[in-house]
Design an enzyme around this catalytic site. Structure first.
Site, PDB file in Angstrom:
ATOM      1  N   GLU A  61      53.960  38.952  41.504  1.00 29.07           N
ATOM      2  CA  GLU A  61      53.897  38.779  40.047  1.00 29.07           C
ATOM      3  C   GLU A  61      55.273  39.020  39.435  1.00 29.07           C
ATOM      4  O   GLU A  61      56.095  39.761  39.993  1.00 29.07           O
ATOM      5  CB  GLU A  61      52.882  39.787  39.463  1.00 29.07           C
ATOM      6  CG  GLU A  61      52.739  39.673  37.949  1.00 29.07           C
ATOM      7  CD  GLU A  61      51.521  40.409  37.396  1.00 29.07           C
ATOM      8  OE1 GLU A  61      50.923  41.220  38.126  1.00 29.07           O
ATOM      9  OE2 GLU A  61      51.175  40.163  36.223  1.00 29.07           O
ATOM     10  N   GLU A 209      41.913  37.845  35.460  1.00 29.20           N
ATOM     11  CA  GLU A 209      41.323  38.975  34.728  1.00 29.20           C
ATOM     12  C   GLU A 209      41.026  38.569  33.286  1.00 29.20           C
ATOM     13  O   GLU A 209      41.486  39.212  32.327  1.00 29.20           O
ATOM     14  CB  GLU A 209      42.237  40.212  34.789  1.00 29.20           C
ATOM     15  CG  GLU A 209      42.381  40.733  36.200  1.00 29.20           C
ATOM     16  CD  GLU A 209      42.986  42.143  36.323  1.00 29.20           C
ATOM     17  OE1 GLU A 209      43.461  42.690  35.324  1.00 29.20           O
ATOM     18  OE2 GLU A 209      42.961  42.676  37.448  1.00 29.20           O
ATOM     19  N   GLU A 332      42.973  40.719  44.253  1.00 29.94           N
ATOM     20  CA  GLU A 332      43.934  41.821  44.122  1.00 29.94           C
ATOM     21  C   GLU A 332      43.253  43.062  44.661  1.00 29.94           C
ATOM     22  O   GLU A 332      42.119  43.372  44.272  1.00 29.94           O
ATOM     23  CB  GLU A 332      44.339  42.055  42.659  1.00 29.94           C
ATOM     24  CG  GLU A 332      45.163  40.925  42.071  1.00 29.94           C
ATOM     25  CD  GLU A 332      45.620  41.169  40.632  1.00 29.94           C
ATOM     26  OE1 GLU A 332      45.724  42.353  40.218  1.00 29.94           O
ATOM     27  OE2 GLU A 332      45.871  40.172  39.925  1.00 29.94           O
TER      28      GLU A 332
HETATM   29  O1  AHR Z   1      48.876  44.023  39.902  1.00 26.85           O
HETATM   30  C1  AHR Z   1      49.139  44.574  38.651  1.00 26.85           C
HETATM   31  C2  AHR Z   1      48.148  44.115  37.594  1.00 26.85           C
HETATM   32  O2  AHR Z   1      46.878  44.574  37.932  1.00 26.85           O
HETATM   33  C3  AHR Z   1      47.973  42.636  37.444  1.00 26.85           C
HETATM   34  O3  AHR Z   1      48.890  42.086  36.578  1.00 26.85           O
HETATM   35  C4  AHR Z   1      46.588  42.508  36.898  1.00 26.85           C
HETATM   36  O4  AHR Z   1      45.958  41.312  37.301  1.00 26.85           O
HETATM   37  C5  AHR Z   1      45.890  43.743  37.392  1.00 26.85           C
HETATM   38  O5  AHR Z   1      45.259  44.431  36.369  1.00 26.85           O
END
Ligand code: AHR
Length: 541
Positions: A61, A209, A332
């Site tokens: 990210e 999310e 994730e």
């Molecule tokens: O990985 C960090 C953050 O965690 C990401 O941006 C989000 O998708 C999650 O809440």
């Protein structure tokens, strides 16, 4: 060998238990001591499913120094680089093998507009990263740079589209820009920007999310958005997009139900659940107490429950029927510890060290994926460099160091499972986890964790063993059903100190080492010290 049991006692004990019917929930449970004999039965003839290499997927990210300063230093950097990519990071990732890489977020995805990251770098729009620290990004790492990275490390690209602040048109055009071979204005623009060949991107996330940073939506509202976006997520140039819907936060059945209730068309190819193992964010990575480690590791039982329950829920909506099964992804995952402000100041937002405990956590997660191989499609740990439970750490955007973390080594120990068939295992001496662990409640230590896979046709069997206990070594006595062992080798990552880590001063303090293992009387025997992740490779008859 632990002092409370000599090797002779271990072998005698092992011989005695091997005469039990090891298919054996009926075998009386011995009490767990500080040096416990642990029987393992591998049912090599009882297949679960393919260990998809994508269970070992990753996530990058625009956050802290994951992309800028981590993977991407730019071609003019003094840090050794290959066309702007940090060479050391590329080499390490290539060596490990990254099956799939998700980008550009995370929360960042729903604030990212892909046109800001194409064309001449010097004229790209500079934007503020509103989710992660409010710093200004120069857009120099965009779609072409991401695809270039994937090609360098051999990863399948996975692009997360913007639903929260984007439009169906924007996502549709991104797909055409990437995948249309030629003829259209967007394909020509891509060619003019240096890539006449289409990128052929298969994986497309429809938001991230969306219950939170992707727009704070109710599941019904997200379902409406999803249906609308899905109409425009199309095949270009023969690359059929694999559409990934934003899934629940942990095992949130309400989200999954609400979303699936709202779908009257535009069925996703997969639903991406997010599940972080926070442990209450109580300790910083390098200063965990045993109690907090136990609480954190206990959450992997909840992860396994979530996979089973979310899969059942999706199947209940017909997700198992039709031309394509709706895949379940863990988009994730990973430990999320307390992060000292000082580290963030020095190295970037969410910069987090990985320790022996983190490697054990990774091992517990990867074992879960093998055991639930028939229910999963892909799992992406957060994140690949510098952020949260990363594979690599660098010392900030200016620093030249690049260290393989304990999590990197845990992943490398699981690599031999990729492409094999997971088979069922039993651990009759491992006490069951307490059901319904509640965050913050004191948890006991997690039990021995095991998974196994075999190559087809038979030949090699890979057994992963994780000892999550800080207070107990184990002696493993493993019986195989459906095949017999000829020889075995083992590799182990271990340190008695749960807070031990690879640092810039000691980059190789923890690396996998060869470990003694014996094949005797048709059984595989080895010691499994406290806090360890081991892979046993067995040649079978
Ligand atoms: O990985 C960090 C953050 O965690 C990401 O941006 C989000 O998708 C999650 O809440």
């Amino acid at each position: 060998m632990n002092s409370s049991m000599t090797r002779r006692q271990f072998v005698i004990g092992a011989a005695t238990v091997s005469s039990y019917a090891l298919a054996a929930r009926q075998v009386p449970m011995p009490t767990t001591s500080s040096s416990a004999l642990q029987r393992v039965l591998v049912r090599a003839d009882d297949e679960i499913g393919l260990v998809r290499p994508e269970f070992h997927g990753h996530f990058a990210e625009h956050l802290g120094s994951c992309v800028y300063g981590g993977l991407w230093v730019g071609p003019n950097s003094k840090i050794p680089n290959t066309n702007g990519y940090r060479t050391q990071a590329v080499n390490y990732l290539k060596e490990l093998g990254v099956p799939v890489l998700r980008w550009p977020g995370g929360c960042y995805a729903d604030d990212y507009h892909w046109r800001d990251g194409i064309g001449p770098r010097e004229s790209r729009r500079k934007t503020v990263n509103i989710h992660w620290g409010g710093y200004v990004e120069d857009g120099s790492f965009g779609t072409h740079e991401f695809i270039g990275l994937c090609r360098l490390i051999g990863a399948e690209p996975y692009l997360a589209g913007n639903v929260g602040s984007g439009t169906p048109e924007e996502l549709r055009n991104w797909i055409e820009y990437c995948n249309q071979p030629s003829g259209s204005t967007l394909a020509e623009e891509r060619a003019k920007n240096g890539s006449p060949e289409p990128f052929r991107v298969k994986y497309w996330g429809v938001g991230n999310e969306n219950w939170g940073c992707g727009g704070n939506m109710r599941p019904e509202v997200y379902a409406d958005h999803f249906r609308r976006f899905a109409v425009y997520v199309r095949e270009f140039g023969g690359t059929r997009p694999f559409m990934i819907a934003s899934g629940p936060n942990g095992n949130d059945a309400r989200w999954t139900r609400g979303f699936l209730d709202g779908l009257t068309g535009g069925r996703p190819d997969a639903i991406g659940m997010h599940f972080y193992e926070g442990g209450g964010f109580v300790d910083v990575a390098t200063n965990f107490t045993v109690e907090h480690m136990n609480a954190q590791l206990a959450q992997y039982q909840l992860v396994e429950d979530a996979i089973i329950q979310q899969r059942a829920l999706i199947d209940g909506y017909g997700g198992n029927r039709g031309p394509r099964r709706i895949g379940l992804m863990l988009d994730e995952w990973g430990v999320w510890d307390r992060i000292p402000a000082e580290d963030e100041r020095k190295y970037g937002k969410l910069w987090m060290q990985s320790t022996m405990r983190s490697a054990v956590a990774a091992g517990l997660g990867l074992n879960v994926f093998n055991r639930q191989a028939d229910k999963l499609y892909m799992c992406n740990i957060a994140q690949i460099v510098n952020v949260l439970q990363s594979l690599l750490l660098t010392d900030g955007p200016e620093g030249e160091h690049c260290v393989r973390t304990t999590t990197y080594h845990a992943f490398s120990l699981f690599k031999p499972h990729r492409g094999k068939t997971a088979v069922r295992t039993e651990t009759p001496d491992a006490p069951a986890m307490q059901p319904g662990f509640v965050r913050g409640a004191p948890a006991g230590p997690s039990p021995l964790s095991v998974s196994a896979s075999i190559s087809k046709p038979g030949g090699e069997l890979v057994l992963s063993l994780v000892n999550p206990r800080a207070d107990a070594d184990m002696q493993i006595d493993c019986t195989l059903r459906g095949t017999s062992p000829k020889s075995a080798t083992a590799q182990i990552l271990h340190d008695n100190d749960l807070n031990a880590a690879n640092t810039f001063d000691q980059p190789d303090r923890l690396t996998p080492k060869s470990h003694p293992v014996r094949v005797e009387g048709g059984r595989v025997l080895l010691d499994l010290p406290r806090l360890s992740v081991a892979t046993v490779t067995v040649q079978t008859a």
